[in-house]
Design an enzyme around this catalytic site. Sequence first.
Site, PDB file in Angstrom:
ATOM      1  N   PHE A 378     -18.804 -22.474  -4.648  1.00 17.27           N
ATOM      2  CA  PHE A 378     -19.072 -21.499  -3.595  1.00 17.27           C
ATOM      3  C   PHE A 378     -19.809 -22.119  -2.421  1.00 17.27           C
ATOM      4  CE2 PHE A 378     -22.464 -21.586  -6.680  1.00 17.27           C
ATOM      5  CZ  PHE A 378     -23.560 -21.849  -5.883  1.00 17.27           C
ATOM      6  N   VAL A 381     -27.123 -24.224  -3.278  1.00 17.69           N
ATOM      7  CA  VAL A 381     -28.318 -23.431  -3.550  1.00 17.69           C
ATOM      8  C   VAL A 381     -29.527 -24.239  -3.096  1.00 17.69           C
ATOM      9  CG1 VAL A 381     -29.724 -22.312  -5.302  1.00 17.69           C
ATOM     10  CG2 VAL A 381     -27.228 -22.266  -5.509  1.00 17.69           C
ATOM     11  N   LYS A 396     -28.760 -18.882  -2.070  1.00 21.53           N
ATOM     12  CA  LYS A 396     -27.365 -19.275  -2.220  1.00 21.53           C
ATOM     13  C   LYS A 396     -26.691 -19.171  -0.856  1.00 21.53           C
ATOM     14  CE  LYS A 396     -23.188 -17.819  -4.740  1.00 21.53           C
ATOM     15  NZ  LYS A 396     -22.667 -16.893  -5.781  1.00 21.53           N
ATOM     16  N   ASP A 492     -18.045 -15.402 -15.465  1.00 27.93           N
ATOM     17  CA  ASP A 492     -18.334 -16.836 -15.310  1.00 27.93           C
ATOM     18  C   ASP A 492     -19.574 -17.222 -16.117  1.00 27.93           C
ATOM     19  OD1 ASP A 492     -17.763 -19.382 -14.421  1.00 27.93           O
ATOM     20  OD2 ASP A 492     -18.840 -19.166 -12.530  1.00 27.93           O
TER      21      ASP A 492
END
Length: 690
Positions: A378, A381, A396, A492
Amino acid sequence: MANLHRIQFARLFIMCISVSSSFTHETDAEAVSFHFPPSINIHIDQSADTFLGKDRIELTANHLNGRMKRGHGWATYNKLIPVWDNSSKALANFSTHFQFAISNINDNKLTGDGLTFFLAPSGLQFSDNTSGEWLGLFEAARDGNASNQIVAVEFDTFKNLPYDPDDNHVGIDFDGRKSKKTVSVYDLYNKTSLKNGEKWDAWVDYDGNKEKLEVFLLFNPNGTRASKPTRSVLCYDIDLRRFLPQNVQVGFSASSGNSIQTHTVYSWNFSCQYSWEISAPDVNISDPGPIRRKKSSANIILRSALPSFVAICCFFFAGRCCSMRTRKRKRGGVEESDEEFNKLLRDAAQSAQEFPYADIGAATNNFSDHEMIGVGGFGCVYRGTMPGTNEAVAIKRISPSSKQGKREYITEISINSKLTHHNVVKFLGWSHRKGDLLLVYELLANGSLDKYIYENPEAPLDWDRRYSIACDVASALVYLHEDRHESVLHRDIKASNVMLDSNFKAKLGDFGLARTVERENGGHTTTAAGTIGYIAPEFVATGMATREMDVFSFGALSLEIACGRRPADWSLIDHNCRVVEWVWQLHGQHRILDAADEKLGGSFNDHEMERLLKMGLLCSHPDPHSRPSMENVVGILKRGAELPHVPLKFPVAVYGDHDPPHTPSPSSFWTLNGIASTVISIPSKVNATV
């Protein structure tokens, strides 16, 4: 409706890829691998005392004469190996295993000098000045020069002052003889010497996702087939793009000084996986002309026709998706405008705080690399300290290139803002500016679970903490599945998404792929998501995200916690690479406790270990209807409820309302998971989020 079309497209794509792969097994588009023996495709340095036998490679010849002193030699695979891609900047994953022996043939105790496994650019010239301490690879005039573009793992048997720890060590070298990190073999194997003439097994693994190089070593005097140890002897973070060209030659080098010894390689396996279509030149290093393989006319026709067929199907469904997206924009969908996006965002985040973007920048020192604590599919972080409150947070930041776009961002905020449970990472708020999408969470002091299972061998998690962590994650899933009006499907669950606070209490995090469903609704039609090894096999057949899929992922995590092994370890491709199959086999032999993590040293509660392992198997049952609910899991793990019967043999897989016409074997069950990894077009590795 859009999701339905995506699933139809995925299923057709599976069929096309499956058919195509059956006719393209000779191509190197997804992986490169080779094995020695047989004695093929090995390029030998003819200028040194090196020769290739039917069952071994002698890097320094076995005879005592003047030529043996200050000798050196090397052997490389005959073709170049791509290790990174210039277009995508993606790094490959590779794993190599070789068996070797180093033998002192002097009358005195002095020996020299050692053996390396190396990666180097094509055309590297090995000069006569590389003997002795230069290990057949480096030379004084260019020692430490970044233009060398050499990465090597050395098995050094001579102490060169002041930089070598002793005359019996393993080291990782970049561009020169001075190792960046070393470990003494004397310390590892109770004074056992690398140069005693006995056989050793070594593994060198590189994880391109984590940019991590690991070395494993095993003393194997009988030369029997060996399994890779669970703990590496050396681990080093390295971005190979900084030190190597895109395409490299791989092989071995060795040298002797005034004190001489032999260096022999008995076997060598190498495999490399890619997330991109490789286009490296198929070059024979000893003969720069291209190597042309003979292909049958049928293969040529099929290979020509199949890509066109796949392309036509892709264009057809892409057109359908585009037309649907156009209609959605006309109706005012999520992608319509920033104004519409902001409205949807605020509707979703009614109970969550919006942080000023400037505060996020100040908290992370303007997203400094020094504050980065994690990287995923994605984005990144960051660690931060909020101005004014001095609260430690984890931020994030979703990458613009991530598949997690505005819709997923809104979904994550909507779900997280409604979650309140002591085993779920606390969501604090959000912020965004144009394409910069940010989510703010509490920062947990001990980071993610995977770090303590795999990356901290000096202080492995003890059993009490492991069992407690499994119970904590199970409690979080009961809350998500059962204790709310809308069930949340996490989708996930894996070790890197389990966070640990200062007391090692576990909290489930990263809801970027999560979905909500009504309690009475069994599932949610969705696109491919999850992590290889944790994805339930029925997902490919049904296209439905269900609570049972989360249970399957929890089963994989439970086995991971108990065994200290990833759910799928492709470096063990010929030996128990899938942990479920391995544990189920041990269970069938009434030896299930043999699956316990060796790092525990036998220090665990036998009853709890057996309970967690069997629970992991039940949750991993190939028939989703045979898996326990998470409420039952908690009752068994925390409250001592009776454990259901676990079959001694791998059970029958069921993917619909009717029994299948035949009983699949464990390998056929896992083939379905293998198809999933093909569909989502990522290399065969364990910790790749899609």
